[in-house]
Design a protein around this motif. Sequence first.
Motif, PDB file in Angstrom:
ATOM      1  N   PRO A  28       8.072  10.038 -31.667  1.00 34.71           N
ATOM      2  CA  PRO A  28       8.342   9.018 -30.739  1.00 34.71           C
ATOM      3  C   PRO A  28       6.912   8.114 -30.809  1.00 34.71           C
ATOM      4  O   PRO A  28       6.932   6.743 -30.806  1.00 34.71           O
ATOM      5  CB  PRO A  28       8.542   9.664 -29.509  1.00 34.71           C
ATOM      6  CG  PRO A  28       9.026  10.968 -29.657  1.00 34.71           C
ATOM      7  CD  PRO A  28       8.453  11.159 -31.060  1.00 34.71           C
TER       8      PRO A  28
ATOM      9  N   HIS B  69      12.230   1.679 -26.395  1.00 31.76           N
ATOM     10  CA  HIS B  69      13.436   2.628 -25.989  1.00 31.76           C
ATOM     11  C   HIS B  69      13.620   2.800 -24.519  1.00 31.76           C
ATOM     12  O   HIS B  69      12.824   3.376 -23.645  1.00 31.76           O
ATOM     13  CB  HIS B  69      13.365   4.194 -26.782  1.00 31.76           C
ATOM     14  CG  HIS B  69      14.498   5.059 -26.645  1.00 31.76           C
ATOM     15  ND1 HIS B  69      14.389   6.239 -26.461  1.00 31.76           N
ATOM     16  CD2 HIS B  69      15.983   4.735 -26.013  1.00 31.76           C
ATOM     17  CE1 HIS B  69      15.311   6.854 -26.119  1.00 31.76           C
ATOM     18  NE2 HIS B  69      16.577   5.964 -26.006  1.00 31.76           N
ATOM     19  N   VAL B  70      14.904   2.245 -24.097  1.00 27.11           N
ATOM     20  CA  VAL B  70      15.303   2.631 -22.843  1.00 27.11           C
ATOM     21  C   VAL B  70      16.506   3.507 -22.833  1.00 27.11           C
ATOM     22  O   VAL B  70      17.460   3.237 -23.370  1.00 27.11           O
ATOM     23  CB  VAL B  70      15.801   1.178 -22.236  1.00 27.11           C
ATOM     24  CG1 VAL B  70      16.207   1.422 -20.842  1.00 27.11           C
ATOM     25  CG2 VAL B  70      14.922   0.192 -22.057  1.00 27.11           C
ATOM     26  N   PRO B  71      15.955   4.796 -22.239  1.00 25.38           N
ATOM     27  CA  PRO B  71      16.849   6.035 -22.628  1.00 25.38           C
ATOM     28  C   PRO B  71      18.098   6.094 -21.483  1.00 25.38           C
ATOM     29  O   PRO B  71      17.986   5.272 -20.738  1.00 25.38           O
ATOM     30  CB  PRO B  71      15.699   7.130 -22.322  1.00 25.38           C
ATOM     31  CG  PRO B  71      14.568   6.615 -21.360  1.00 25.38           C
ATOM     32  CD  PRO B  71      14.653   5.291 -21.880  1.00 25.38           C
TER      33      PRO B  71
ATOM     34  N   MET C 161      14.619  11.429 -18.473  1.00 27.98           N
ATOM     35  CA  MET C 161      13.735  10.751 -19.436  1.00 27.98           C
ATOM     36  C   MET C 161      13.226   9.668 -19.318  1.00 27.98           C
ATOM     37  O   MET C 161      12.081   9.640 -19.600  1.00 27.98           O
ATOM     38  CB  MET C 161      14.670  10.719 -20.789  1.00 27.98           C
ATOM     39  CG  MET C 161      14.086  10.963 -22.139  1.00 27.98           C
ATOM     40  SD  MET C 161      14.969  10.460 -23.559  1.00 27.98           S
ATOM     41  CE  MET C 161      15.399  12.279 -23.756  1.00 27.98           C
TER      42      MET C 161
ATOM     43  N   VAL D 216      11.353   1.022 -15.680  1.00 32.63           N
ATOM     44  CA  VAL D 216      11.567   1.408 -17.213  1.00 32.63           C
ATOM     45  C   VAL D 216      11.664   0.226 -17.951  1.00 32.63           C
ATOM     46  O   VAL D 216      10.925   0.285 -19.045  1.00 32.63           O
ATOM     47  CB  VAL D 216      12.976   2.435 -17.347  1.00 32.63           C
ATOM     48  CG1 VAL D 216      12.889   2.628 -18.874  1.00 32.63           C
ATOM     49  CG2 VAL D 216      12.733   3.462 -16.574  1.00 32.63           C
TER      50      VAL D 216
ATOM     51  N   ARG E 162       8.204  -1.286 -18.580  1.00 35.38           N
ATOM     52  CA  ARG E 162       7.206  -0.517 -19.283  1.00 35.38           C
ATOM     53  C   ARG E 162       7.684  -0.834 -20.789  1.00 35.38           C
ATOM     54  O   ARG E 162       6.871  -0.970 -21.705  1.00 35.38           O
ATOM     55  CB  ARG E 162       7.368   0.806 -18.933  1.00 35.38           C
ATOM     56  CG  ARG E 162       6.572   1.956 -19.677  1.00 35.38           C
ATOM     57  CD  ARG E 162       6.725   3.356 -19.076  1.00 35.38           C
ATOM     58  NE  ARG E 162       7.895   3.517 -19.837  1.00 35.38           N
ATOM     59  CZ  ARG E 162       8.802   4.634 -19.077  1.00 35.38           C
ATOM     60  NH1 ARG E 162       8.261   5.165 -17.919  1.00 35.38           N
ATOM     61  NH2 ARG E 162      10.048   4.651 -19.738  1.00 35.38           N
ATOM     62  N   GLU E 163       8.889  -0.807 -21.089  1.00 39.23           N
ATOM     63  CA  GLU E 163       9.405  -0.919 -22.453  1.00 39.23           C
ATOM     64  C   GLU E 163       9.122  -2.294 -22.948  1.00 39.23           C
ATOM     65  O   GLU E 163       8.859  -2.433 -23.995  1.00 39.23           O
ATOM     66  CB  GLU E 163      10.760  -0.390 -22.476  1.00 39.23           C
ATOM     67  CG  GLU E 163      10.763   1.032 -22.310  1.00 39.23           C
ATOM     68  CD  GLU E 163       9.850   1.884 -22.684  1.00 39.23           C
ATOM     69  OE1 GLU E 163       9.644   1.824 -24.042  1.00 39.23           O
ATOM     70  OE2 GLU E 163       9.416   2.796 -22.245  1.00 39.23           O
TER      71      GLU E 163
END
Lengths: 509, 371
Positions: free
Chosen positions: A327, A337-339, A345, A412, A415-416
């Motif tokens: 990763p 990647h937005v899981p 996660m 999230v 951040r991504e």
Amino acid sequence: MSETLLKLDKIVKTFPGVRANRGVSLEIRKGEIHCLLGENGAGKTVLMSIVYGLHQPDSGQVIYNGEHLDLRSPKDAIKRRIGMVHQHFMLVPTLTVAENIILGQYPPWKILRHMDRVEEKIEKLSREFGLKIDPKALIHTLSVGEQQRVEILKTLYHGVDLLILDEPTAVLTPQETDRLLVFLKEMAGRGLTVIFITHKLDEVMQVSDRVTVLRDGREVATVVTAKASPRMLAKLMVGREVLLEPPPREGPKGENVLSVKNLFVNDERDLPAVREVSLEVRSGEIVGVAGVSGNGQSELALALAGLMPVAGGEIHLDGSVATNLSPRKLSCLGLAHVPEDRHRMGVVLPFSVAENFVLHEFDHPPFARNGFLRYKMIKSHAMDLVRQYDVRLGGVDDEIVNLSGGNQQKVVIARELHRKPRLLLVNEPTRGIDIGATEFVRRQIAAQRDAGAAVLLISSDLEELIALSDRLLVFFEGRIVGQIRASRDRIEEIGLLMAGKSGKDLVEK
Amino acid sequence: METVEPEIAQKPPSRRSDLKKISFSPRYLFTLGRKMAPPVAALAAALLVGAILLYAAGYSPWYAYGVMWEGAFGSRNNLAETLLKATPLILIGSGLAVAFRSGIWNIGAEGQLYAGAVAATLAGIFFTGLPAMILVPLVLLAGMLSGAIWGGLAGFLKVRFGASEIVTTIMLNFIAIIATSYLVTGPMIEEVGKFPQTAQIADAARLPRILFPTRLHIGFLLAMGVALASYLLLFKSSRGYALRTVGISPDAARYAGINVGAGLMISMAISGGAAGLAGATEVAGLTFRLYQEISPGYGFDGIAVALLANNNPIGVIFTGILFGALRSGSEVMQMNAQVPSVLVSVIQGVVLLSAAALGVFRITVAESRKE
């Protein structure tokens, strides 16, 4: 129309620091399906927990069947034939269906003696109401949809006049959702009264007779569904106009950013989950992946993100080989990647918001020096992103678990996206979050595309795929079974492909 | 006096005073209070239950507790004995806090302590020619390394083969304890050969004492240092961030690009190393030789010490001293008030149970507040 079954009069409920209900009044009629619509934190669940006896109101009255109700516990509610199915199921995974249904109702020595009779009764009920389930099956062997059926059966077993469902479709596939909605309509036809908590507009329109919109702990309006429109409900719910469909991007697409050739991925049980998948995503386009969940989309995402080994085939990112990279390395190549599973996660729940913002960069400068974290930098970084992405919170030192789902997802996304990815991999970006946050997240994804990122969007929400994608890939049993321009008038075709009807069948029809 | 106060308040905020301001703000005190409340309440509940038991057994709780307090803190020597017993508990508890925060359940501190004690004894017996300046660190290092290897072994088995560390560490306990018995009755037995014990370690290997005339040795300060270092590692370093992430959510850790297996190995080795160090300080500071049952169960008490401190190494200093006091106080209570020291095990048990119950209560409250 018909008589009132449940009346709530100026219910007030305050928790330390939160005013969940600020004087809510509501009337539920016998035999209707009544939707409680509102964003997360609007007070829907708390209100219904009061009706179910889980909380006691600070003030206000609950009148049920004409009498004043003063419930001390759910047991009292069950006695009065009120049932509730919670968002998170209250089932013991290692017990059977029948055991779960009678759990807590009888002393243990009676349970053993009467198990046969209980199972018989459950079987009869499940036949009668068309809820197919084996009473001897262990809960953990059942799918989420089946577990929900057990929860509903549980209420039927104890007898129910008023059934409260708390966001029942949040965990279901579209097919299971449809089945549930049909079932509820049928039950209402037989005289059951249903209160349906949701924040999804299409479900409200599909299933309810009337709908009450809650906002900030108050009821905003109660309307007859037939006279309402999704647009109007959305406006009531959020308190302003919302735009769920960002405008498409004009102009030509750029170069290939992601190319996948003959990809094979095995799932956790080492069974093939993705079979011979090839796809390409270009700069400036959003490619949607449609499919009933469990058809290999999750594995595709995990393999692309370096979190699941690639069993065969090749992945190229911006021209470099990206097969089975860590990763970290993928992130250096420009992947964000937005899981799918935010709680497991995407975020670390007991960490502060500030700490969550540096999940990928905690050991890089400027956030670490000589092996030590620099909380000053971490916090100022967090405050920048909080401002930029409009995350609503008390402070960046708050634990992220205290934020609403929508605000967690904004963290999230922030951040991504702030790293300006070349490839943005988003999986279920708006699942379980409210409409205001949904609008925001979708706009951010579209903005990345406009800025030239290649976006691969996986979602079980067909509306979302159509709203955002340029083209759609339909997954079935790990293969791409169709590639379709994303458009509303082809929704039926997409649905059939998702169900495994091949394109050929379609033509022949 | 009146003129001094405003002066202080008007001082321009330098970096240092900034730090002070933060540490005593109402918000900080509130969070501190909230963190402290469960263990304090647990202790109160345990003392209450203990009092009821004492009363039921025909003793005066007031008198018994008085004797116990006296025994734990009443004199310079009693205080020293308390801190002596706290030393291995703080060492072990700090290491276990790191392990537990990293999501690995090291139940093997007892065995790791023995592994450390054996290595330290060997070093102390064989390298007699070395000066204290070198020999003392060498003995401690030997104990720490040996414990780290013993703990790391369980970590390796977990990462490589998926073997539950709870099972392997418990099994490794038996191996270490029984192996020690074998060593002190056979290969390592003192030359006189009367008792199942080794020869004494060299004088230069012994830890200096710090509170004359008591037995308290420098190991106590070392334990405080280890606690502080563990705290810095866990909460202030980027390695600690990675370990805590692994402990909370291995999936999130992998997503963040953290090597989960390495994290588990490291935290297992750290907690084993701390327990091994405890074994070394026991030998080099207190017993000066190795014999069977050198630990009265410090490795297991250390689990309680860490958990009661909510796996915070700074908290471990306090809970370690608390458990040390319960141990040393109970011995005196047994001698002077004829109360069986078993009762103290009951009190320790209730402290743990109430702490666990309060933890559950805290979680339930937090969840019911959410919608």
